[in-house]
Design a protein around this motif. Structure first.
Motif, PDB file in Angstrom:
ATOM      1  N   GLU A   2     -75.701  47.794 100.231  1.00  0.00           N
ATOM      2  CA  GLU A   2     -76.992  47.105 100.159  1.00  0.00           C
ATOM      3  C   GLU A   2     -78.021  47.972 100.888  1.00  0.00           C
ATOM      4  N   GLY A   3     -79.178  48.171 100.286  1.00  0.00           N
ATOM      5  CA  GLY A   3     -80.230  48.946 100.938  1.00  0.00           C
ATOM      6  C   GLY A   3     -80.266  50.413 100.523  1.00  0.00           C
ATOM      7  N   GLN A   4     -79.150  50.918  99.992  1.00  0.00           N
ATOM      8  CA  GLN A   4     -79.134  52.307  99.494  1.00  0.00           C
ATOM      9  C   GLN A   4     -79.745  52.361  98.096  1.00  0.00           C
ATOM     10  N   VAL A   5     -80.340  53.508  97.760  1.00  0.00           N
ATOM     11  CA  VAL A   5     -80.814  53.696  96.390  1.00  0.00           C
ATOM     12  C   VAL A   5     -79.665  54.306  95.575  1.00  0.00           C
ATOM     13  N   GLY A   6     -79.217  53.571  94.575  1.00  0.00           N
ATOM     14  CA  GLY A   6     -78.083  54.038  93.767  1.00  0.00           C
ATOM     15  C   GLY A   6     -78.486  55.188  92.865  1.00  0.00           C
ATOM     16  N   ASN A   7     -77.747  56.287  92.921  1.00  0.00           N
ATOM     17  CA  ASN A   7     -78.064  57.415  92.034  1.00  0.00           C
ATOM     18  C   ASN A   7     -76.808  57.940  91.325  1.00  0.00           C
ATOM     19  N   ARG A   8     -75.832  57.075  91.181  1.00  0.00           N
ATOM     20  CA  ARG A   8     -74.608  57.429  90.471  1.00  0.00           C
ATOM     21  C   ARG A   8     -74.219  56.285  89.554  1.00  0.00           C
ATOM     22  N   CYS A   9     -73.555  56.614  88.460  1.00  0.00           N
ATOM     23  CA  CYS A   9     -72.860  55.585  87.702  1.00  0.00           C
ATOM     24  C   CYS A   9     -71.408  56.029  87.568  1.00  0.00           C
ATOM     25  N   TYR A  10     -70.550  55.114  87.155  1.00  0.00           N
ATOM     26  CA  TYR A  10     -69.116  55.386  87.199  1.00  0.00           C
ATOM     27  C   TYR A  10     -68.435  54.878  85.920  1.00  0.00           C
ATOM     28  N   PHE A  11     -67.217  55.379  85.733  1.00  0.00           N
ATOM     29  CA  PHE A  11     -66.347  54.834  84.693  1.00  0.00           C
ATOM     30  C   PHE A  11     -64.952  54.778  85.315  1.00  0.00           C
ATOM     31  N   VAL A  12     -64.310  53.625  85.241  1.00  0.00           N
ATOM     32  CA  VAL A  12     -63.012  53.443  85.911  1.00  0.00           C
ATOM     33  C   VAL A  12     -61.870  53.948  85.025  1.00  0.00           C
ATOM     34  N   LEU A  13     -61.198  55.010  85.472  1.00  0.00           N
ATOM     35  CA  LEU A  13     -59.982  55.490  84.794  1.00  0.00           C
ATOM     36  C   LEU A  13     -58.761  54.787  85.372  1.00  0.00           C
ATOM     37  N   GLN A  14     -58.820  54.485  86.673  1.00  0.00           N
ATOM     38  CA  GLN A  14     -57.714  53.786  87.334  1.00  0.00           C
ATOM     39  C   GLN A  14     -58.257  53.075  88.571  1.00  0.00           C
ATOM     40  N   THR A  54     -69.421  39.383  92.342  1.00  0.00           N
ATOM     41  CA  THR A  54     -70.052  39.144  91.037  1.00  0.00           C
ATOM     42  C   THR A  54     -69.418  39.977  89.919  1.00  0.00           C
ATOM     43  N   HIS A  55     -68.549  40.917  90.261  1.00  0.00           N
ATOM     44  CA  HIS A  55     -67.939  41.721  89.204  1.00  0.00           C
ATOM     45  C   HIS A  55     -66.689  42.435  89.714  1.00  0.00           C
ATOM     46  N   PHE A  56     -65.676  42.503  88.861  1.00  0.00           N
ATOM     47  CA  PHE A  56     -64.537  43.398  89.073  1.00  0.00           C
ATOM     48  C   PHE A  56     -64.520  44.377  87.908  1.00  0.00           C
ATOM     49  N   TYR A  57     -64.647  45.657  88.207  1.00  0.00           N
ATOM     50  CA  TYR A  57     -64.570  46.677  87.159  1.00  0.00           C
ATOM     51  C   TYR A  57     -63.188  47.320  87.217  1.00  0.00           C
ATOM     52  N   THR A  58     -62.452  47.255  86.102  1.00  0.00           N
ATOM     53  CA  THR A  58     -61.110  47.853  86.073  1.00  0.00           C
ATOM     54  C   THR A  58     -61.023  48.898  84.957  1.00  0.00           C
ATOM     55  N   GLU A  59     -59.790  49.382  84.713  1.00  0.00           N
ATOM     56  CA  GLU A  59     -59.563  50.497  83.778  1.00  0.00           C
ATOM     57  C   GLU A  59     -60.337  50.314  82.461  1.00  0.00           C
ATOM     58  N   GLY A  60     -61.067  51.330  82.087  1.00  0.00           N
ATOM     59  CA  GLY A  60     -61.774  51.314  80.803  1.00  0.00           C
ATOM     60  C   GLY A  60     -63.148  50.676  80.877  1.00  0.00           C
ATOM     61  N   GLN A  61     -63.629  50.370  82.094  1.00  0.00           N
ATOM     62  CA  GLN A  61     -64.958  49.745  82.195  1.00  0.00           C
ATOM     63  C   GLN A  61     -65.952  50.686  82.892  1.00  0.00           C
ATOM     64  N   PRO A  62     -67.140  50.816  82.306  1.00  0.00           N
ATOM     65  CA  PRO A  62     -68.192  51.596  82.964  1.00  0.00           C
ATOM     66  C   PRO A  62     -68.938  50.737  83.985  1.00  0.00           C
ATOM     67  N   VAL A  63     -69.394  51.372  85.048  1.00  0.00           N
ATOM     68  CA  VAL A  63     -70.188  50.698  86.087  1.00  0.00           C
ATOM     69  C   VAL A  63     -71.585  51.306  85.993  1.00  0.00           C
ATOM     70  N   LEU A  64     -72.439  50.648  85.223  1.00  0.00           N
ATOM     71  CA  LEU A  64     -73.726  51.269  84.881  1.00  0.00           C
ATOM     72  C   LEU A  64     -74.893  50.635  85.624  1.00  0.00           C
ATOM     73  N   SER A  65     -74.645  49.496  86.268  1.00  0.00           N
ATOM     74  CA  SER A  65     -75.763  48.754  86.865  1.00  0.00           C
ATOM     75  C   SER A  65     -76.159  49.317  88.223  1.00  0.00           C
ATOM     76  N   THR A  66     -75.446  50.358  88.666  1.00  0.00           N
ATOM     77  CA  THR A  66     -75.662  50.841  90.032  1.00  0.00           C
ATOM     78  C   THR A  66     -76.784  51.856  90.122  1.00  0.00           C
ATOM     79  N   PHE A  67     -77.139  52.444  88.992  1.00  0.00           N
ATOM     80  CA  PHE A  67     -78.152  53.476  89.028  1.00  0.00           C
ATOM     81  C   PHE A  67     -79.530  52.824  89.113  1.00  0.00           C
ATOM     82  N   SER A  68     -80.341  53.280  90.089  1.00  0.00           N
ATOM     83  CA  SER A  68     -81.665  52.686  90.256  1.00  0.00           C
ATOM     84  C   SER A  68     -82.718  53.526  89.547  1.00  0.00           C
TER      85      SER A  68
END
Lengths: 203, 203
Positions: B54-66, B82-96
Motif C-alpha cells: 500500500e502506498g507504493q506506485v506499482g510498475n510491474r505486472c505478473y503472470f503466475v507460472l507456479q 480480494t483476490h488469489f492469483y494462481t497458475e495460469g492467471q495474469p496479475v494486471l491490476s498492479t500497474f499504475s
C-alpha cells in the motif's frame, strides 16, 4: 431498427466524449481523430431497446457517447442490475469469445448514441490504422484495472458506503436511474436505500 | 532478492502453463513460443515476499507460472483478501497508469515462479514481436470479461453460493489457502465459513 448516423451528424459534444476517453492514454492529432470518427459505426437507439438478451451469443461491443445502458440478470423473475454504462464508458464484456450464450441483458435505459464494434469492423479498422492496436490494448488494460478496483471496493464496503461512493464518483446516476434499479445495483432493497438516503440527508 | 531464472531452468510443466493460457486466444508455432520464452523475465520468489505495498506506485505486472499470489487491503489493521492469483492467471491490476500509489498489497502466499513485466520490457518485446500486440490485447479483453463476470457473480450470490461456486471452479484454493483468508475473500467471518462447510458436508 437503429438509425445509422453519418459522421457529420455527430456533434462536437459527442466527439468530445470519445476524445476525452482516448486522451487518457494516447495523444492523437486532429487528422487521426477525424480518421477514427469517419470509420466508426455510430448508431442511435431508443430507450427500451434491448441490445443483448440472456441466451444470445454477444457479437458486438459498444462505447457510450450519450445515454445510459444497463446490464442486468433476470433471477427468479427479478431484474438484478450489475452495471450502468454512461457517457465515456466502453461496454466490452458483451462480446462472447467462446460463443457461449449471454447470461445477462443489455438494455438502453435512455435514448442512446453508441459506437458499435463488430469483430470484422475491428479487423478492418486495425488494418487501416495499426497504431490503434496499442491504443486499444492500453484502453482495455485501463478498463480491467478500473473493473478490479470497483470489484474490490464493492467487496470491502457496506451498502451505505457504496451509496456514498456513488454520490462522490457518479452523482449523475442518482438522478437518471430509477430507485429500484439503483437499490439492486447496491445490493439492497429499495426500502433500505430509502433509509440510507434519509440518514445521509439528516447528517 | 529474487533469483533470476534462465529459460533452460523453466521446466516443461511451467512452459505448459503459459502455452495453455496463450492457446485460449492465439495459435503460435513452436518457434514463436520459444522466442517468447527466451525474452520473458521469469523470477522465483519465496513465500512471504511482498511484491507491492500500500502506498507504493506499482510498475510491474505478473503472470503466475507456479504458486499463489494474494491481493489484500489492510483495513483497520485487518487483512481483507480480494483476490488469489494462481497458475495460469495474469496479475494486471498492479500497474499504475496514473502514478497513483497502490491501495492494496500483493503477497506471495507460497513460493512463486512469476513472469514479471515492466513497461520498458513490454515496449522492447513488442518491437521485436509486433504480432504479440494483438495477442496481448485479446488476452486483456478476456481478463476483463472474466473479471466482470466474477464481479457480477459476487453481487448476485450469497456467501454459501459463493463457496459452492469456488468448490466447482477453483477447488485447489480450498486446500492451499488458510481458512481466515478464504473467509475474508468470501466476505464472511471464519466462523460463518466453518458453518457453511459443515452444512454442505452434511447434505
Amino acid at each position: 431498427m437503429p438509425k445509422p448516423s453519418t459522421p457529420s451528424s455527430i456533434n462536437a459534444q459527442l466527439r468530445q466524449v470519445l476524445k476525452d476517453y482516448v486522451a487518457q492514454f494516447a495523444q492523437l492529432n486532429d487528422a487521426e481523430l477525424e480518421a477514427m470518427f469517419e470509420h466508426l459505426n455510430i448508431r442511435e437507439y431508443p430507450a427500451g431497446k434491448v441490445l443483448l438478451r440472456e441466451g444470445q451469443v454477444g457479437n458486438r461491443c459498444y462505447f457510450v457517447l450519450q445515454g445510459c445502458v444497463r446490464q442486468y440478470y433476470l433471477i427468479d423473475g427479478l431484474e438484478k442490475t450489475t452495471h450502468f454504462y454512461t457517457e465515456g464508458q466502453p461496454v466490452l464484456s458483451t462480446f462472447s469469445f467462446d460463443q457461449q450464450p449471454s447470461k445477462f441483458y443489455l438494455y438502453c435505459n435512455e435514448p442512446c448514441v453508441l459506437i458499435v464494434g463488430a469483430p470484422e469492423d475491428e479487423i478492418n479498422f486495425l488494418q487501416m490504422f495499426p497504431q490503434f492496436e496499442s491504443i486499444n490494448r492500453i484502453g482495455v488494460e485501463h478498463e480491467l484495472k478500473k473493473s478490479q478496483e470497483t470489484f474490490a471496493n464493492y467487496m470491502l464496503s457496506t451498502p451505505e458506503s457504496r451509496y456514498r461512493n456513488l454520490l462522490e464518483t457518479r452523482p449523475d446516476l442518482l438522478d437518471r436511474v430509477p430507485q429500484y434499479q439503483l437499490a439492486s445495483y447496491l445490493g439492497i432493497t429499495p426500502e433500505s436505500l430509502s433509509r440510507i438516503r434519509k440518514r445521509i440527508t439528516l447528517k
